[in-house]
Design a protein around this motif. Structure first.
Motif, PDB file in Angstrom:
ATOM      1  N   GLU A  93       1.131  -0.952  -0.675  1.00  0.00           N
ATOM      2  CA  GLU A  93       0.144  -0.184   0.054  1.00  0.00           C
ATOM      3  C   GLU A  93       1.202   1.076   0.181  1.00  0.00           C
ATOM      4  N   HIS A  94       1.850   1.240   1.034  1.00  0.00           N
ATOM      5  CA  HIS A  94       2.363   2.527   0.570  1.00  0.00           C
ATOM      6  C   HIS A  94       3.425   2.481  -0.517  1.00  0.00           C
ATOM      7  N   ALA A  95       3.711   1.357  -0.400  1.00  0.00           N
ATOM      8  CA  ALA A  95       4.984   1.793  -2.104  1.00  0.00           C
ATOM      9  C   ALA A  95       4.096   1.528  -3.543  1.00  0.00           C
ATOM     10  N   VAL A  96       2.609   1.909  -3.511  1.00  0.00           N
ATOM     11  CA  VAL A  96       2.107   1.850  -4.675  1.00  0.00           C
ATOM     12  C   VAL A  96       1.523   3.955  -4.388  1.00  0.00           C
TER      13      VAL A  96
ATOM     14  N   ALA B 130       0.762  12.720 -13.730  1.00  0.00           N
ATOM     15  CA  ALA B 130       0.901  11.994 -15.175  1.00  0.00           C
ATOM     16  C   ALA B 130       0.357  10.387 -14.007  1.00  0.00           C
ATOM     17  N   SER B 131      -0.014  10.545 -13.175  1.00  0.00           N
ATOM     18  CA  SER B 131      -0.681   8.265 -12.712  1.00  0.00           C
ATOM     19  C   SER B 131      -2.475   8.464 -12.957  1.00  0.00           C
ATOM     20  N   GLN B 132      -3.010  10.254 -13.174  1.00  0.00           N
ATOM     21  CA  GLN B 132      -3.903   9.889 -13.425  1.00  0.00           C
ATOM     22  C   GLN B 132      -5.213  10.093 -12.310  1.00  0.00           C
ATOM     23  N   ILE B 133      -4.445   9.473 -11.045  1.00  0.00           N
ATOM     24  CA  ILE B 133      -5.247   8.855 -10.211  1.00  0.00           C
ATOM     25  C   ILE B 133      -5.428  10.483  -8.727  1.00  0.00           C
ATOM     26  N   CYS B 134      -3.890  10.572  -8.719  1.00  0.00           N
ATOM     27  CA  CYS B 134      -4.593  11.685  -7.973  1.00  0.00           C
ATOM     28  C   CYS B 134      -2.782  12.679  -7.950  1.00  0.00           C
ATOM     29  N   GLY B 135      -3.280  13.932  -7.722  1.00  0.00           N
ATOM     30  CA  GLY B 135      -1.724  14.983  -7.500  1.00  0.00           C
ATOM     31  C   GLY B 135      -1.408  14.980  -6.496  1.00  0.00           C
ATOM     32  N   ARG B 136       0.330  15.224  -6.319  1.00  0.00           N
ATOM     33  CA  ARG B 136       1.084  15.662  -5.200  1.00  0.00           C
ATOM     34  C   ARG B 136      -0.180  15.660  -3.644  1.00  0.00           C
ATOM     35  N   GLY B 137      -0.667  16.581  -4.213  1.00  0.00           N
ATOM     36  CA  GLY B 137      -1.187  17.293  -2.886  1.00  0.00           C
ATOM     37  C   GLY B 137      -2.185  16.410  -1.885  1.00  0.00           C
ATOM     38  N   THR B 138      -2.388  14.822  -2.627  1.00  0.00           N
ATOM     39  CA  THR B 138      -2.894  14.110  -2.213  1.00  0.00           C
ATOM     40  C   THR B 138      -2.752  12.529  -1.956  1.00  0.00           C
ATOM     41  N   PRO B 139      -2.402  11.868  -0.640  1.00  0.00           N
ATOM     42  CA  PRO B 139      -1.703  11.214  -0.175  1.00  0.00           C
ATOM     43  C   PRO B 139      -2.709  10.060  -1.040  1.00  0.00           C
ATOM     44  N   TRP B 140      -2.576   8.948  -2.201  1.00  0.00           N
ATOM     45  CA  TRP B 140      -2.961   8.071  -2.151  1.00  0.00           C
ATOM     46  C   TRP B 140      -3.658   7.075  -1.272  1.00  0.00           C
ATOM     47  N   MET B 141      -4.515   6.452  -1.265  1.00  0.00           N
ATOM     48  CA  MET B 141      -4.786   4.732  -0.470  1.00  0.00           C
ATOM     49  C   MET B 141      -5.722   4.082  -1.563  1.00  0.00           C
ATOM     50  N   SER B 142      -5.963   3.603  -0.903  1.00  0.00           N
ATOM     51  CA  SER B 142      -6.988   1.623  -1.852  1.00  0.00           C
ATOM     52  C   SER B 142      -8.652   2.575  -1.266  1.00  0.00           C
ATOM     53  N   PRO B 143      -9.143   1.898  -1.889  1.00  0.00           N
ATOM     54  CA  PRO B 143     -10.299   1.530  -1.148  1.00  0.00           C
ATOM     55  C   PRO B 143     -11.158   1.424  -0.058  1.00  0.00           C
ATOM     56  N   TRP B 144     -10.416   0.201  -0.040  1.00  0.00           N
ATOM     57  CA  TRP B 144     -10.636  -0.763   1.584  1.00  0.00           C
ATOM     58  C   TRP B 144      -9.745  -0.185   2.872  1.00  0.00           C
ATOM     59  N   ALA B 145      -8.766   0.590   2.612  1.00  0.00           N
ATOM     60  CA  ALA B 145      -8.104   1.603   3.212  1.00  0.00           C
ATOM     61  C   ALA B 145      -9.135   3.169   3.613  1.00  0.00           C
ATOM     62  N   THR B 146      -9.640   3.353   2.632  1.00  0.00           N
ATOM     63  CA  THR B 146     -10.467   4.368   3.108  1.00  0.00           C
ATOM     64  C   THR B 146     -12.117   3.669   3.707  1.00  0.00           C
ATOM     65  N   LYS B 147     -12.435   2.892   3.740  1.00  0.00           N
ATOM     66  CA  LYS B 147     -13.760   2.519   3.984  1.00  0.00           C
ATOM     67  C   LYS B 147     -13.056   2.076   5.556  1.00  0.00           C
ATOM     68  N   ILE B 148     -12.141   1.403   6.040  1.00  0.00           N
ATOM     69  CA  ILE B 148     -11.634   1.569   7.093  1.00  0.00           C
ATOM     70  C   ILE B 148     -11.721   2.729   7.928  1.00  0.00           C
ATOM     71  N   ILE B 149     -10.807   3.688   7.255  1.00  0.00           N
ATOM     72  CA  ILE B 149     -10.582   5.010   7.742  1.00  0.00           C
ATOM     73  C   ILE B 149     -11.600   5.836   8.648  1.00  0.00           C
TER      74      ILE B 149
END
Length: 231
Positions: free
Chosen positions: A57-60, A70-89
């Motif tokens: 998770e941390h590596a991704v 360029a990742s087309q996921i989120c910018g550098r101002g937001t840490p990426w989190m997997s969907p399951w981690a987001t639900k637990i958070i």
């Protein structure tokens, strides 16, 4: 390799030298200790497998931050989190701060989930140490304890002060250096701290397995001959 006193559970009776071994070795008989040793090894292995997922998770997250837009996921101002981690958070945030704003709930929830993750891995390393003490495992425990202390600081400060304060946030100073820097520094810091103890844990488990397997087979055969366990 492990010394004889490190595998006392395989010995028929303790010698004077072995009475200096860790307490669990002196509390139970060999046929009982072998069961507890197996349980502890399974717990440690499960915690290590959990840590592999945690590290992935941390590596991704780190790779996504490096790629930025360029990742087309989120910018550098937001840490990426997997969907399951987001639900637990979200669950932790809603449970502990049900009446607070969502942003604060997410911050506290993120600290709590990381604290729980590190507790799981540290408990696995300690379980391993109880019956299979090795130098590699000792280093893993030291690093993970240091990492756990960081997450205790982050969780406590996020909950009571409203801002996570720790080494990974430069004790709160990273936020004044820009959002991208604050996110990037923390993502990199935790990526490194999760990577460091894993080789030590892997070495410890491999050494234990190499010593444990043949002696377990020998003890099992001896117990069957003596009638302690059924064929």
């Amino acid at each position: 390799m492990l010394s004889d006193k490190n595998v006392l559970y395989l010995q028929p009776r303790a010698t004077a030298e072995q009475t200096l071994a860790p307490l669990p070795y002196r509390l139970v008989k060999p046929e009982i200790a072998i069961v507890w040793a197996t349980i502890f090894l399974c717990m440690a292995t499960s915690a290590f497998l959990f840590q592999i997922g945690h590290f992935f998770e941390h590596a991704v997250q780190f790779i996504v931050w490096l790629l930025g837009d360029a990742s087309q996921i989120c910018g550098r101002g937001t840490p990426w989190m997997s969907p399951w981690a987001t639900k637990i958070i979200e669950f932790f945030g809603n449970y502990f701060l049900p009446h607070e704003e969502r942003a604060r709930r997410m911050v506290v929830g993120m600290e709590i989930i990381h604290l729980c993750g590190n507790l799981i891995f540290l408990s696995g390393l300690v379980s391993l140490w109880c019956f299979f003490p090795t130098r590699a495992n000792k280093w893993g425990i030291a690093i993970e304890t240091f990492h756990l202390y960081e997450h205790i600081m982050l969780t406590a400060s996020a909950y009571y002060i409203g801002k996570p304060i720790g080494m990974s946030t430069l004790f709160g100073a990273s936020f004044s250096l820009g959002t991208e820097f604050a996110v990037g520094f923390r993502v990199f810091w935790h990526f490194v701290m999760n990577a460091l103890p894993m080789p030590f844990a892997m070495i410890a488990i491999l050494r234990i397995y190499r010593t444990f397997s043949p002696r377990l087979a020998a003890l099992t055969a001896r117990l069957r001959v003596s009638g302690v366990i059924s064929p």
